[in-house]
Each structure stands twice: as structure tokens, then as C-alpha cells.
Write an enzyme that holds these catalytic residues in place. Structure first.
Site, PDB file in Angstrom:
ATOM      1  N   SER A  18       0.954  -1.054   0.026  1.00 17.71           N
ATOM      2  CA  SER A  18       0.188   0.216   0.002  1.00 17.71           C
ATOM      3  C   SER A  18       0.813   1.225   0.045  1.00 17.71           C
ATOM      4  CB  SER A  18      -0.787   0.031   1.220  1.00 17.71           C
ATOM      5  OG  SER A  18      -1.575   1.285   1.356  1.00 17.71           O
ATOM      6  N   ASP A  45      -4.653   3.959  -1.869  1.00 18.01           N
ATOM      7  CA  ASP A  45      -5.881   4.147  -0.916  1.00 18.01           C
ATOM      8  C   ASP A  45      -6.139   5.558  -1.329  1.00 18.01           C
ATOM      9  OD1 ASP A  45      -6.117   1.977   0.817  1.00 18.01           O
ATOM     10  OD2 ASP A  45      -4.076   2.286   1.327  1.00 18.01           O
ATOM     11  N   MET A 147     -12.038  -5.799   5.482  1.00 18.71           N
ATOM     12  CA  MET A 147     -10.888  -4.986   6.040  1.00 18.71           C
ATOM     13  C   MET A 147     -10.521  -5.536   7.598  1.00 18.71           C
ATOM     14  SD  MET A 147     -10.460  -2.205   3.944  1.00 18.71           S
ATOM     15  CE  MET A 147      -9.677  -1.237   5.387  1.00 18.71           C
ATOM     16  N   ASP A 185      -6.777  -6.109   4.213  1.00 19.42           N
ATOM     17  CA  ASP A 185      -6.195  -4.718   4.390  1.00 19.42           C
ATOM     18  C   ASP A 185      -6.097  -4.144   5.455  1.00 19.42           C
ATOM     19  OD1 ASP A 185      -5.142  -2.505   3.603  1.00 19.42           O
ATOM     20  OD2 ASP A 185      -7.103  -1.718   2.439  1.00 19.42           O
TER      21      ASP A 185
HETATM   22  C1  DX5 Z   1      -6.275   1.886   5.431  1.00 23.65           C
HETATM   23  C2  DX5 Z   1      -5.750   1.226   4.333  1.00 23.65           C
HETATM   24  C3  DX5 Z   1      -4.878   0.558   4.091  1.00 23.65           C
HETATM   25  C4  DX5 Z   1      -3.645   0.932   4.769  1.00 23.65           C
HETATM   26  C5  DX5 Z   1      -2.822  -0.555   5.163  1.00 23.65           C
HETATM   27  O1  DX5 Z   1      -7.622   2.114   5.693  1.00 23.65           O
HETATM   28  O2  DX5 Z   1      -6.928   0.866   3.410  1.00 23.65           O
HETATM   29  O3  DX5 Z   1      -4.394  -0.013   2.675  1.00 23.65           O
HETATM   30  O4  DX5 Z   1      -2.631   1.399   3.813  1.00 23.65           O
HETATM   31  O5  DX5 Z   1      -1.620   0.008   5.786  1.00 23.65           O
HETATM   32  P1  DX5 Z   1      -1.066  -0.961   7.062  1.00 23.65           P
HETATM   33  O6  DX5 Z   1      -0.471  -2.208   6.328  1.00 23.65           O
HETATM   34  O7  DX5 Z   1       0.006  -0.227   7.651  1.00 23.65           O
HETATM   35  O8  DX5 Z   1      -2.305  -1.383   8.133  1.00 23.65           O
HETATM   36 ZN    ZN Z   2      -6.733  -0.019   1.397  1.00 27.09          ZN
END
Ligand code: DX5
Ligand code: ZN
Length: 230
Positions: A18, A45, A147, A185
Site C-alpha cells: 500500500s 488508497d 477490512m 487490508d
Molecule cells: C487503511 C488502508 C490500508 C493501509 C494499510 O484504511 O486501506 O490500505 O494502507 O496499511 P497497514 O498495512 O499499515 O495497516
Molecule cells: Zn486500502
């Protein structure tokens, strides 16, 4: 469009860094770095400051990333009224657009529209959204995003309770002909990745864990290995 379909046989796990955790002042260079490190796709994102309490990038940033890399671009829209923005993200080079179940009353129409634009459509479910909402969309989407944190920020801890949601989704996917991918994610690292893969996830998004690593390439390999797949 880079073929993600070919990567998606049962045993293959897609590792998707990401870019939210990357350097926003150097998106092009970061994209190249991810490609060289062996990422399978790139997760972008998009946040609107309303659906989630944070602002990130827009479609022009996606276009800039698209110019810099051949990687499959997976755009995660955390915005209200996603329908109104689909065209712009498609034109910017998105290969898949994932919308949130909670962000629109036109979920089915928006998924259809994304597919009509010739790219893959994904649907994301926040942790608090009941599992019962998912089955209806298994035949309408190319990807189900479960999520594993509340959307809005990188670097949050993985929510263990989501493992069961992944398992239940995978169980249903097994019963249908062309099942969607199952993506996770939020809080994915070398420990939580294996839990998710065992539960049935096949696309892992990871931000902080990969970007904090000394060597991105090694960290991607560690993630793959933790799923028992290299
Ligand atoms: C959070 C995003 C993710 C985020 C994940 O709302 O959708 O894609 O970048 O990051 P990590 O792996 O650090 O939790
Ligand atoms: Zn995301």
C-alpha cells in the site's frame, strides 16, 4: 492492463504493497521501487475526508503512478458517492476499483459500471459490517475486501475477529463457479499474513510492515514465506 488473472490460481498469494505508507513526494520512484522489489500489484488508497477522517490522493496521482510502473493498479476508494468518480480513475489507469459497501446506496450499479468500463470491480466491508451483507456480492464482484482495521489510516493493529469473517467468506466462495478473490487490508505483517492465508485470503495488502522494512524485497519474500508459499 497487466493480467492479474494469471496470478490468481488457488495457491498463488498476491502481495500488494500500500503506497499510503510510501513517500508521497516521490510516488513515481516509490512505484518503481515496489516493482523492482517483486510486488504483484500496487494498492492505492483514496480517502475523501468524509467517509473516513483522512485525505490522501486523487485520480491525478493514480495517473502519475500509472506512468511510472507496469504494475497492476488496485485502487481502494474510501469515498462517498464512488459512482461519480469511476470514469476518472479508469482513465487514470486503475486496473481494479474497490468501493465500500457502506459508502453508497448504489453498490450493484457501481460494481456493474466499473466492469462495463473494462476493469475489475471490488467491494470492501468495514469491520463493523455484518458478514451477512457479503454473500449477495460474491457473484457481482471480482474481489471481496475484508477490512482488518477500520479504514482511514495505515499502521493500525490487525483485528483478530476478522479471521472468522474471512473463513466464512472462503467457505461460500468454494461453492461457486467463478469465485471472487478475497483480499485483506490493515495490519498485515509476517504474523497476521499467515492467519489470513490459512483462513482463505489470497490478496494481501500491506503498508507499514513493508515500508518499514530495511529491504522491501526481503520483506515481500518474508510475507510470501509466512503463507507457506515460496
Ligand atoms: C487503511 C488502508 C490500508 C493501509 C494499510 O484504511 O486501506 O490500505 O494502507 O496499511 P497497514 O498495512 O499499515 O495497516
Ligand atoms: Zn486500502
Amino acid at each position: 492492463m497487466p493480467e492479474q488473472g494469471g496470478l490468481l490460481s488457488k495457491k498463488r498469494i498476491i502481495i500488494e504493497p500500500s503506497i499510503l505508507s510510501g513517500d508521497f513526494g516521490a510516488l513515481a520512484a516509490e512505484s518503481v521501487r515496489l516493482e523492482c522489489a517483486g510486488a504483484d500489484a500496487l494498492h492505492i488508497d483514496i480517502m475523501d475526508g468524509h467517509f473516513v477522517p483522512n485525505l490522501t490522493l486523487g485520480h491525478q496521482a493514480v495517473a502519475a503512478i500509472n506512468r511510472a510502473t507496469k504494475l497492476f493498479l488496485d485502487v481502494h476508494l474510501m469515498i462517498y458517492n464512488p459512482y461519480d468518480y469511476i470514469e476518472r480513475f479508469v482513465a487514470s489507469g486503475a486496473d481494479r476499483i474497490t468501493i465500500h459497501f457502506e459508502a453508497t446506496e448504489q453498490v450493484a450499479e457501481t460494481l456493474q459500471y466499473i466492469r462495463r468500463c473494462g476493469i475489475q470491480a471490488g467491494i470492501a466491508f468495514c469491520p463493523e459490517t455484518s458478514w451477512e451483507m457479503i454473500p449477495k456480492y460474491l457473484s457481482q464482484a471480482d474481489l471481496i475486501l475484508i477490512m482488518t482495521v477500520n479504514p482511514g489510516f495505515g499502521g493500525q493493529p490487525f483485528m483478530m475477529e476478522m479471521v472468522e469473517k474471512i473463513e466464512m467468506t472462503e467457505r461460500l466462495c468454494r461453492q461457486i463457479k467463478n469465485p471472487p478473490l478475497i483480499q485483506v487490508d490493515g495490519g498485515i505483517d509476517d504474523q497476521t499474513a499467515s492467519l489470513c492465508c490459512r483462513a482463505g485470503a489470497n490478496v494481501l495488502v500491506s503498508g507499514n510492515y513493508l515500508f518499514k522494512a530495511k529491504e522491501m524485497k526481503e520483506a515481500i519474500e518474508v510475507l510470501r514465506a509466512s503463507c507457506g508459499l515460496n
